[in-house]
Write a protein that holds these residues in place. Structure first.
Motif, PDB file in Angstrom:
ATOM      1  N   ALA A   1      -3.531  -4.390  -4.234  1.00 28.88           N
ATOM      2  CA  ALA A   1      -3.323  -5.754  -4.720  1.00 28.88           C
ATOM      3  C   ALA A   1      -3.086  -6.739  -3.575  1.00 28.88           C
ATOM      4  CB  ALA A   1      -2.142  -5.785  -5.690  1.00 28.88           C
ATOM      5  N   LYS A   2      -2.589  -6.231  -2.441  1.00 34.11           N
ATOM      6  CA  LYS A   2      -2.297  -7.105  -1.297  1.00 34.11           C
ATOM      7  C   LYS A   2      -3.478  -7.215  -0.327  1.00 34.11           C
ATOM      8  CE  LYS A   2       2.627  -5.853  -1.413  1.00 34.11           C
ATOM      9  NZ  LYS A   2       3.733  -5.202  -0.667  1.00 34.11           N
ATOM     10  N   THR A   3      -4.522  -6.441  -0.552  1.00 36.54           N
ATOM     11  CA  THR A   3      -5.647  -6.391   0.378  1.00 36.54           C
ATOM     12  C   THR A   3      -6.571  -7.593   0.186  1.00 36.54           C
ATOM     13  OG1 THR A   3      -5.588  -3.971   0.432  1.00 36.54           O
ATOM     14  CG2 THR A   3      -7.615  -5.032   1.167  1.00 36.54           C
ATOM     15  N   THR A   4      -6.870  -8.272   1.267  1.00 33.13           N
ATOM     16  CA  THR A   4      -7.785  -9.428   1.222  1.00 33.13           C
ATOM     17  C   THR A   4      -9.032  -9.213   2.078  1.00 33.13           C
ATOM     18  OG1 THR A   4      -6.550 -10.468   3.035  1.00 33.13           O
ATOM     19  CG2 THR A   4      -5.902 -11.051   0.779  1.00 33.13           C
ATOM     20  N   SER A   5      -8.972  -8.333   3.051  1.00 31.40           N
ATOM     21  CA  SER A   5     -10.104  -8.082   3.943  1.00 31.40           C
ATOM     22  C   SER A   5     -11.247  -7.407   3.182  1.00 31.40           C
ATOM     23  CB  SER A   5      -9.675  -7.184   5.107  1.00 31.40           C
ATOM     24  OG  SER A   5     -10.800  -6.668   5.785  1.00 31.40           O
ATOM     25  N   PRO A   6     -12.484  -7.918   3.276  1.00 31.11           N
ATOM     26  CA  PRO A   6     -13.629  -7.299   2.599  1.00 31.11           C
ATOM     27  C   PRO A   6     -13.847  -5.848   3.026  1.00 31.11           C
ATOM     28  CG  PRO A   6     -14.186  -9.520   3.293  1.00 31.11           C
ATOM     29  CD  PRO A   6     -12.865  -9.197   3.907  1.00 31.11           C
ATOM     30  N   LEU A   7     -13.677  -5.577   4.324  1.00 34.64           N
ATOM     31  CA  LEU A   7     -13.866  -4.215   4.810  1.00 34.64           C
ATOM     32  C   LEU A   7     -12.833  -3.268   4.215  1.00 34.64           C
ATOM     33  CD1 LEU A   7     -15.337  -2.245   6.639  1.00 34.64           C
ATOM     34  CD2 LEU A   7     -13.797  -2.921   8.508  1.00 34.64           C
ATOM     35  N   LEU A   8     -11.582  -3.728   4.193  1.00 35.78           N
ATOM     36  CA  LEU A   8     -10.531  -2.894   3.621  1.00 35.78           C
ATOM     37  C   LEU A   8     -10.715  -2.711   2.117  1.00 35.78           C
ATOM     38  CD1 LEU A   8      -7.335  -4.128   5.516  1.00 35.78           C
ATOM     39  CD2 LEU A   8      -8.562  -1.969   5.801  1.00 35.78           C
ATOM     40  N   LYS A   9     -11.275  -3.734   1.466  1.00 37.18           N
ATOM     41  CA  LYS A   9     -11.520  -3.618   0.027  1.00 37.18           C
ATOM     42  C   LYS A   9     -12.532  -2.509  -0.262  1.00 37.18           C
ATOM     43  CE  LYS A   9     -10.301  -8.237  -1.628  1.00 37.18           C
ATOM     44  NZ  LYS A   9     -10.783  -9.462  -2.337  1.00 37.18           N
ATOM     45  N   VAL A  10     -13.539  -2.378   0.615  1.00 37.77           N
ATOM     46  CA  VAL A  10     -14.517  -1.302   0.453  1.00 37.77           C
ATOM     47  C   VAL A  10     -13.832   0.059   0.600  1.00 37.77           C
ATOM     48  CG1 VAL A  10     -16.564  -0.207   1.420  1.00 37.77           C
ATOM     49  CG2 VAL A  10     -16.465  -2.694   1.190  1.00 37.77           C
ATOM     50  N   GLN A  11     -12.973   0.170   1.595  1.00 36.99           N
ATOM     51  CA  GLN A  11     -12.229   1.405   1.794  1.00 36.99           C
ATOM     52  C   GLN A  11     -11.300   1.692   0.615  1.00 36.99           C
ATOM     53  OE1 GLN A  11     -10.278   0.833   5.557  1.00 36.99           O
ATOM     54  NE2 GLN A  11     -12.144   1.112   6.758  1.00 36.99           N
TER      55      GLN A  11
END
Length: 205
Positions: A112-122
């Motif tokens: 829920a705290k993730t905003t980075s597109p790369l991290l969202k993929v992970q």
């Protein structure tokens, strides 16, 4: 009220779902409110009340947990105790489900705290892994549920051989203590399934 008698079902731990449904539909069709649309107010009220009773009885007897609670109440004259401790054999699975649910909650909070597109993929890939683990747990619960359903079927023999309701020796002839344990198992399984489903829904977003 004896829901078994109301639906003309034998008083026993296991009932065939298809036969139960057929009996309910047959009885409900006789008193369905739609058939009383030309009746007077009193007759309509009676039809509505009867239909509501049949509907409540059907849903009670269809669900193993509710059916066993009702059966225990009929046989012992008291509502089963709401024991919080897990039934025998359930502690290991309880601990495992609790651990995975806690770890899933931590992942969901981080997601829920993730905003980075790369991290969202992970996060998506990790979320799929957690979904798989939760589905595996749900399958194990379903397998255990089937095992206990089979036990209920085997317990019918004790009810069929017992003295009739109201007889002095009926309670002593029935495995009521084991029935209460199985009832608690179904309660825990329902709770576990709800917890898993709640997290599966959150993971799907």
């Amino acid at each position: 009220m004896d829901y078994f008698a109301l639906l003309h079902e034998p008083r026993q731990p296991w009932l065939d779902p298809d036969s139960l449904k057929a009996d309910f539909l047959r009885l409900a069709a006789q008193v369905h409110p739609d058939k009383a649309h030309q009746a007077n107010a009193s007759e309509k009220a009676t039809a509505n009340a009867r239909y509501a009773e049949l509907n409540s009885a059907y849903h009670c007897l269809l669900e193993p947990r509710e059916r066993l609670r009702h059966l225990l109440e009929l046989e012992s004259g008291a509502t089963p105790k709401d024991v919080q401790s897990p039934p025998p054999g359930a502690m290991d699975l309880l601990m495992e489900i609790g651990q995975i649910c806690r770890e899933t909650d931590l992942f969901l909070a981080a997601k829920a705290k993730t905003t980075s597109p790369l991290l969202k993929v992970q996060m998506f890939e990790t979320g799929m892994a957690w979904t798989g683990k939760l589905n595996q747990l749900r399958q194990r619960i379903d397998l255990q549920r089937e095992e206990f359903v089979a036990e209920l079927r085997s317990m019918n023999a004790a009810w069929n051989a017992a003295p009739p309701p109201g007889s002095a020796g009926r309670a002593a002839a029935l495995p009521l203590e084991r029935l209460e344990q199985v009832c608690r198992v179904f309660s825990y399984m329902a709770r576990w399934t709800e917890q898993i489903q709640e997290r599966l829904v959150q993971l799907s977003f």
